[in-house]
Design a protein around this motif. Structure first.
Motif, PDB file in Angstrom:
ATOM      1  N   PRO A  89      40.438  51.902 118.507  1.00 41.55           N
ATOM      2  CA  PRO A  89      41.185  51.569 117.281  1.00 41.55           C
ATOM      3  C   PRO A  89      40.559  52.250 116.075  1.00 41.55           C
ATOM      4  O   PRO A  89      39.331  52.224 115.909  1.00 41.55           O
ATOM      5  CB  PRO A  89      41.043  50.050 117.171  1.00 41.55           C
ATOM      6  CG  PRO A  89      40.676  49.590 118.520  1.00 41.55           C
ATOM      7  CD  PRO A  89      39.946  50.705 119.190  1.00 41.55           C
ATOM      8  N   VAL A  90      41.401  52.825 115.264  1.00 36.92           N
ATOM      9  CA  VAL A  90      40.907  53.548 114.096  1.00 36.92           C
ATOM     10  C   VAL A  90      40.248  52.581 113.119  1.00 36.92           C
ATOM     11  O   VAL A  90      39.277  52.922 112.454  1.00 36.92           O
ATOM     12  CB  VAL A  90      42.065  54.283 113.398  1.00 36.92           C
ATOM     13  CG1 VAL A  90      41.562  54.986 112.157  1.00 36.92           C
ATOM     14  CG2 VAL A  90      42.690  55.274 114.353  1.00 36.92           C
TER      15      VAL A  90
ATOM     16  N   ASN B  71      47.200  60.389 114.723  1.00 41.72           N
ATOM     17  CA  ASN B  71      47.122  58.936 114.544  1.00 41.72           C
ATOM     18  C   ASN B  71      46.062  58.548 113.540  1.00 41.72           C
ATOM     19  O   ASN B  71      46.272  57.710 112.673  1.00 41.72           O
ATOM     20  CB  ASN B  71      46.804  58.249 115.885  1.00 41.72           C
ATOM     21  CG  ASN B  71      48.053  58.093 116.705  1.00 41.72           C
ATOM     22  OD1 ASN B  71      49.061  58.705 116.412  1.00 41.72           O
ATOM     23  ND2 ASN B  71      47.980  57.265 117.727  1.00 41.72           N
ATOM     24  N   ALA B  72      44.909  59.164 113.700  1.00 44.99           N
ATOM     25  CA  ALA B  72      43.811  58.803 112.814  1.00 44.99           C
ATOM     26  C   ALA B  72      44.155  59.131 111.359  1.00 44.99           C
ATOM     27  O   ALA B  72      43.846  58.369 110.448  1.00 44.99           O
ATOM     28  CB  ALA B  72      42.541  59.526 113.242  1.00 44.99           C
TER      29      ALA B  72
ATOM     30  N   GLU C 260      38.279  50.221 113.516  1.00 43.86           N
ATOM     31  CA  GLU C 260      36.840  50.066 113.750  1.00 43.86           C
ATOM     32  C   GLU C 260      36.055  51.162 113.064  1.00 43.86           C
ATOM     33  O   GLU C 260      35.063  50.903 112.366  1.00 43.86           O
ATOM     34  CB  GLU C 260      36.549  50.134 115.247  1.00 43.86           C
ATOM     35  CG  GLU C 260      36.776  48.833 115.975  1.00 43.86           C
ATOM     36  CD  GLU C 260      36.499  48.997 117.461  1.00 43.86           C
ATOM     37  OE1 GLU C 260      36.997  48.162 118.224  1.00 43.86           O
ATOM     38  OE2 GLU C 260      35.789  49.950 117.843  1.00 43.86           O
ATOM     39  N   ASP C 261      36.496  52.406 113.294  1.00 45.61           N
ATOM     40  CA  ASP C 261      35.796  53.544 112.693  1.00 45.61           C
ATOM     41  C   ASP C 261      35.807  53.454 111.182  1.00 45.61           C
ATOM     42  O   ASP C 261      34.803  53.703 110.503  1.00 45.61           O
ATOM     43  CB  ASP C 261      36.458  54.862 113.115  1.00 45.61           C
ATOM     44  CG  ASP C 261      36.021  55.288 114.494  1.00 45.61           C
ATOM     45  OD1 ASP C 261      36.850  55.847 115.233  1.00 45.61           O
ATOM     46  OD2 ASP C 261      34.838  55.051 114.824  1.00 45.61           O
ATOM     47  N   LEU C 262      36.962  53.073 110.617  1.00 43.78           N
ATOM     48  CA  LEU C 262      37.079  53.026 109.168  1.00 43.78           C
ATOM     49  C   LEU C 262      36.129  51.968 108.595  1.00 43.78           C
ATOM     50  O   LEU C 262      35.430  52.196 107.621  1.00 43.78           O
ATOM     51  CB  LEU C 262      38.517  52.723 108.766  1.00 43.78           C
ATOM     52  CG  LEU C 262      39.510  53.864 109.003  1.00 43.78           C
ATOM     53  CD1 LEU C 262      40.914  53.436 108.630  1.00 43.78           C
ATOM     54  CD2 LEU C 262      39.112  55.094 108.215  1.00 43.78           C
ATOM     55  N   TRP C 263      36.125  50.786 109.196  1.00 40.66           N
ATOM     56  CA  TRP C 263      35.232  49.742 108.705  1.00 40.66           C
ATOM     57  C   TRP C 263      33.781  50.167 108.786  1.00 40.66           C
ATOM     58  O   TRP C 263      32.984  49.905 107.889  1.00 40.66           O
ATOM     59  CB  TRP C 263      35.419  48.450 109.519  1.00 40.66           C
ATOM     60  CG  TRP C 263      36.531  47.605 108.987  1.00 40.66           C
ATOM     61  CD1 TRP C 263      37.674  47.266 109.622  1.00 40.66           C
ATOM     62  CD2 TRP C 263      36.596  47.002 107.691  1.00 40.66           C
ATOM     63  NE1 TRP C 263      38.461  46.503 108.812  1.00 40.66           N
ATOM     64  CE2 TRP C 263      37.836  46.322 107.622  1.00 40.66           C
ATOM     65  CE3 TRP C 263      35.753  46.984 106.581  1.00 40.66           C
ATOM     66  CZ2 TRP C 263      38.232  45.616 106.495  1.00 40.66           C
ATOM     67  CZ3 TRP C 263      36.153  46.276 105.457  1.00 40.66           C
ATOM     68  CH2 TRP C 263      37.388  45.603 105.416  1.00 40.66           C
ATOM     69  N   ALA C 264      33.438  50.836 109.885  1.00 45.66           N
ATOM     70  CA  ALA C 264      32.045  51.253 110.059  1.00 45.66           C
ATOM     71  C   ALA C 264      31.641  52.246 108.983  1.00 45.66           C
ATOM     72  O   ALA C 264      30.504  52.247 108.515  1.00 45.66           O
ATOM     73  CB  ALA C 264      31.870  51.859 111.439  1.00 45.66           C
TER      74      ALA C 264
ATOM     75  N   GLY D 220      46.112  43.977 111.833  1.00 41.83           N
ATOM     76  CA  GLY D 220      44.915  44.755 111.585  1.00 41.83           C
ATOM     77  C   GLY D 220      44.750  45.957 112.489  1.00 41.83           C
ATOM     78  O   GLY D 220      43.796  46.707 112.369  1.00 41.83           O
ATOM     79  N   ASN D 221      45.698  46.152 113.385  1.00 41.34           N
ATOM     80  CA  ASN D 221      45.598  47.318 114.253  1.00 41.34           C
ATOM     81  C   ASN D 221      46.412  48.452 113.655  1.00 41.34           C
ATOM     82  O   ASN D 221      47.623  48.519 113.796  1.00 41.34           O
ATOM     83  CB  ASN D 221      46.127  46.966 115.658  1.00 41.34           C
ATOM     84  CG  ASN D 221      46.221  48.207 116.529  1.00 41.34           C
ATOM     85  OD1 ASN D 221      45.600  49.232 116.240  1.00 41.34           O
ATOM     86  ND2 ASN D 221      46.996  48.106 117.597  1.00 41.34           N
ATOM     87  N   ILE D 222      45.729  49.318 112.935  1.00 39.92           N
ATOM     88  CA  ILE D 222      46.502  50.350 112.249  1.00 39.92           C
ATOM     89  C   ILE D 222      46.579  51.634 113.045  1.00 39.92           C
ATOM     90  O   ILE D 222      46.893  52.680 112.539  1.00 39.92           O
ATOM     91  CB  ILE D 222      45.929  50.644 110.848  1.00 39.92           C
ATOM     92  CG1 ILE D 222      44.427  50.933 110.920  1.00 39.92           C
ATOM     93  CG2 ILE D 222      46.223  49.515 109.906  1.00 39.92           C
ATOM     94  CD1 ILE D 222      43.855  51.319 109.590  1.00 39.92           C
TER      95      ILE D 222
END
Lengths: 333, 339, 283
Positions: free
Chosen positions: A88-89, A301-302, A91-95, A77-79
């Protein structure tokens, strides 16, 4: 049981495709000429700091080992880690996911609810005034750049007419989150004022996303209905005197809807593409604006993480559509 | 002379096409007695399908009826309100067996669904315009359907009702079509090349079945086909058409033994027979947009004269029951026997 | 040619043809047609953000440059990107699809799996990733677009080739001893040619839209290149006052894409007899 077999038969292609996707993203991200460790550390950071960062993220390892490490990371899950925020990206994506989902779902519902009947009626009254009007509107809708439409609508409704807010998702704070969807949460909490507000903010972005999707749906539904209307079974029913209205509603609509479902996969792809630019124009805090901000900050990365994320979602959606089609069309069984 | 069930009088139909106005039917006349099986024979493009559709009242949107009358059971269908014809005549007194049974079913619904759909509107117990379809009648209809499916030699009809069209074989589908054509208890069944899409071995079975059921129930059949062999199997009388004109009508035996019109003779000659080389008819089928004047076969006819160019003659009857529309019919027997 | 004449008879296709021709002419003759040809690179700050007038037909932008003239030169960019990117995608994708469709071995399976991976991501998302990596330049845009577009062609041609394989005329050719290359080139390719031509035309329109989106996001050719998408992005800071700044390039994009779509639709009606709306059948 047969349903399970159908799903399994299609799902078996997922792992190799996912793997290929991961490989592709990895390959692209390693074409970068610049050094991610240096970017993260900053221009003026001392060499040891850069080296430490490089070691931390395994950038000093040989390429194949980096890839294996990457695969392991993705599986857990660490993309990726943002070069900019160092978080970690994922987190941002889920939010940000609920914001984009809310927008996309409303857009698709409008596109289908308005588009399918419009396509059916246009086909039934072929070459009428309505049909021609519909065709002109769809042709225009499919030729417009989504970001341009967004800006035009913003210009017209927000800036000139002052009917809707210019940007953003809400003024102040949204309702206390349950699902993350402002509209649903507002209803669940009985907060009617917030509901009204969030709908006003949703209006333009939703419309901008819905219009191109609607154009596609109208086009395909119309073609599908025309196709069915000239088919032999419709002729047979007419030859045996079964009332036309009945034939239209029961048989033609079914065929047309199934045809439209096939297009949902395509439409969903366009929706994501549209979301990127529409969120930018309306400053909607979703996945799309995240991607664009990352572009502006050169956060490689993002961007790669975002690409991977979207790829996975897309594969899943296509799988769902495939299964739904198989369920609805008896010929596939 | 029995009262005629169907009488087509001087029917002319034209189509509007990209290339111009095609005069597809030119003053065609035909009559059919109750309980009679009439073959409508001709090459592709001769107008037999158009005639069948015209009788059904199911012509395409770009078709125009240019004159004539279509008398069915004493009433001229062309003068009636089309929606009335759709409700009261089509699917009731006149039914249809299509050429391709596969595409004539909707692939998304079961066979049973589609049969019941037909019965819902066209059940003989139901009056036209009646809204409700009571449970008792529904059950009765279902029983009738199952019985009829057994009559067309389909085993285990209950199981069949739950299947989808693509799960049946071609022969099975066509049997269901025949059953559906007979369910509303019609007086006339119009069959448009019903066996062309089937395997040769199945064709004969279906033809025998259709003939048996029609004669049993006293139902007339108008059977359009391009295959003379098929006509021989099933028809009582035959009408030959060419390029939108009807040329000859005769009882089946007379037709094959002693055809009078030159076109018919050439047609029978061209049937393959063992031992001799294939023979065709010289020339091409004419365009219907600018057809030849008078008798449309005259450019290819070995007996053509100025009279033939001038007009297509009215029907006259050189022998009992054998009508021709020709200026120069052969009045001697041919000496050829069709295979 | 007869097809050309038939195409012209269809009014909407004719419109499409005119628009595409106008685009080409605008690009080729940008110099003489422009009122301020030097504005592609020169700036004129005192005249910035002027509304449309007799001098500045479509107004001026934030640098004082004449928008109309910049649009004309932008047509060159548009055509270049559209033609090169689409051609590359077709030239790579079609042969791949032919080969993969003709043979039924593991290589063809692999080729299609690779295409699937590319197609797993919406085109623009992947194009963003690639363009971002390579940097803002016109050749990178073209590269990003063609890399994300060729799999679509490979899949399409693969499907058509597969279905043609069972046709009798292909079997006949093989039975007569034609080599696979010969069959593919002389038999399969002509059969799918009309489909390819139609979709290439429509594909140009789609490519232009994605290219404009990349330009809007800042991933396209850098300033002062007059790329239409970028021009719209630049205008955002000056709305609602400078409405012409946003409208003009957008209308240009709209017209050009519409032109390609109409032309493609018209070609479809003319070239593929199977898809043509038939007249009555009189049998």
């Amino acid at each position: 049981m047969r349903l399970l077999a159908m799903v399994a038969r299609r799902a078996i292609w997922m792992p190799p495709t996912l793997f290929g996707l991961v490989l592709m993203v990895f390959a692209i991200s390693h074409v970068i000429p610049s050094d991610p460790a240096r970017v993260m550390a900053g221009e003026n950071a001392p060499a040891e700091q850069v080296q430490a960062l490089r070691h931390k993220y395994g950038l000093d390892l040989p390429l194949p080992r980096q890839f294996l490490r990457y695969v392991g990371d993705v599986a857990t899950g660490n993309i990726g880690t943002s070069l900019f925020t160092q978080r970690p990206v994922a987190e941002d994506l889920w939010a940000r996911l609920p914001a984009t989902l809310e927008l996309a779902l409303y857009a698709i519902v409008i596109a289908v609810v308005v588009g399918v009947p419009l396509g059916v009626v246009a086909a039934l009254r072929r070459n009428s005034v309505l049909d021609h009007l519909v065709r002109v509107v769809t042709i225009t809708g499919l030729a417009m750049a989504a970001f341009w439409l967004a800006i035009l609508l913003q210009l017209l409704f927000s800036m000139w007419l002052g009917l809707t807010p210019v940007q953003g998702r809400i003024d102040g704070w949204g309702p206390d989150p349950i699902t993350g969807f402002y509209t649903i949460d507002a209803v669940l909490r009985g907060d009617w004022e917030t509901l009204g507000q969030s709908l006003r903010y949703l209006a333009l972005p939703m419309l901008t996303l819905a219009l191109p999707a609607m154009a596609t749906i109208v086009r395909f539904t119309r073609a599908g209905v025309l196709n069915v209307m000239s088919s032999n079974f419709v002729f047979y029913q007419a030859a045996m005197g079964i009332p036309r209205r009945r034939v239209v509603w029961k048989y033609i609509l079914r065929s047309a809807l199934i045809g439209t479902l096939t297009q949902i996969g395509l439409i969903f792809g366009n929706l994501i593409a549209g979301a990127v630019v529409v969120e930018t124009v309306f400053d909607w805090p979703g996945l799309g604006s995240f991607a664009v901000n990352s572009i502006l900050q050169s956060d490689y990365n993002a961007i790669m993480s975002f690409t991977l994320f979207i790829g996975v979602v897309f594969i899943l959606v296509n799988l769902l559509v495939d299964v739904a089609q198989a369920v609805l069309d008896p010929r596939g069984r | 002379m029995q009262a005629e069930l169907l009488s087509v009088r001087d029917l002319s139909v034209s189509f509007v096409t990209e290339g111009g106005v095609a005069r597809v039917l030119d003053a065609v006349s035909l009559s059919l007695a109750p309980g009679e099986i009439m073959g409508l024979v001709g090459e592709s493009g001769c107008g037999k399908t158009t005639l069948a559709r015209a009788i059904l009242g199911a012509l395409p949107a770009n078709a125009n009826v240019r004159g004539g009358a279509l008398l069915f059971d004493g009433r001229d269908l062309l003068t009636l309100d089309p929606s009335l014809v759709a409700e009261q005549v089509r699917g009731r007194a006149i039914t249809f067996v299509p050429q391709d049974p596969y595409s004539s079913f909707s692939p998304l619904f079961t066979v049973g669904d589609q049969i019941m759909e037909l019965l819902r509107w066209k059940s003989p117990g139901r009056r036209a315009g009646e809204r409700s379809w009571s449970r008792s009648r529904r059950r009765a209809d279902r029983e009738r359907a199952l019985a009829l499916l057994r009559t067309v030699q389909l085993p285990d009809p209950e199981h069949l009702l739950r299947k989808y069209p693509h799960e049946l074989s071609g022969g099975q589908r066509q049997r269901v079509m025949i059953a559906m054509a007979l369910l509303p208890e019609p007086k006339l069944v119009i069959a448009d090349e019903p066996t062309t899409a089937l395997d040769v071995t199945i064709q004969a079975q279906i033809l025998k079945l259709l003939r048996k059921l029609a004669t049993e129930r006293g139902v007339s059949v108008l059977f359009a086909t391009h295959d003379l062999g098929t006509a021989w199997e099933i028809c009582d009388r035959v009408t030959v058409m060419y390029a939108g004109q009807e040329l000859e009508t005769a009882p089946i035996a007379d037709f094959f033994r002693a055809p009078m019109v030159p076109y018919t003779r050439l047609l029978l000659d061209s049937l393959p027979s063992s031992g001799s080389a294939l023979r065709g008819i010289v020339g091409d089928v004419p365009s219907l947009v600018s057809p030849p004047s008078g008798c449309r076969f005259h450019p290819r006819c070995p007996r053509a004269s100025d009279a033939c160019r001038a007009d297509h003659p009215a029907a006259h009857e050189p022998e009992q029951g054998h009508q021709v529309r020709c200026h120069h019919p052969h009045l001697q027997p041919a000496g050829i026997v069709a295979a | 040619m007869r097809t050309l004449r038939r195409l012209i008879r269809d009014r909407s296709a004719l419109l499409g043809l005119i628009i595409v021709a106008a685009l080409v002419l605008a690009a080729v003759f940008a110099w003489p047609l422009a009122t301020f040809p030097q504005d592609v690179t020169n700036y004129d700050p005192p005249h910035r953000l002027l509304p449309p007038s007799g001098t500045y037909w479509l107004g001026t932008d934030r640098m004082g440059a004449d928008i109309y003239s910049r649009l004309l030169f932008g047509a060159r960019i548009t055509i270049l990107i559209a033609v090169v990117a689409t051609s590359l995608a077709v030239l790579i994708g079609v042969p791949m699809g032919l080969v993969a469709g003709y043979y039924t071995n593991r290589v063809s399976d692999l080729l299609m799996r690779i295409s699937d991976v590319f197609l797993a991501v919406p085109q623009i998302v992947l194009a963003i990733a690639i363009a971002q990596t390579l940097g803002p330049a016109i050749q990178n845009v073209i590269l990003a677009l063609s890399i994300t577009y060729w799999p679509f062609w490979a899949r399409l041609v693969y499907a058509e080739t597969r279905s043609l394989r069972n046709e009798v005329f292909i079997e006949a050719a093989v039975a007569l001893g034609a080599s696979p290359l010969r069959v593919m080139a002389l038999h399969v390719l002509p059969s799918i040619a009309s489909s390819v031509i139609v979709r290439t035309t429509i594909g140009m329109g789609g490519t232009i839209l994605v290219a404009a989106a990349l330009g809007f996001l800042g991933l396209g050719p850098p300033p002062p290149t007059p790329e239409w998408g970028r021009m719209i992005a630049e205008s955002r800071g000056f709305l609602p006052q400078a409405w012409w700044y946003a409208t003009a390039p957008g209308v240009a994009i709209l017209l050009v894409v519409m032109g390609f779509n109409l032309l493609g639709d018209g070609l479809r009606d003319v070239l593929d007899p199977r898809l043509r709306r038939g007249g009555a059948d009189a049998s």
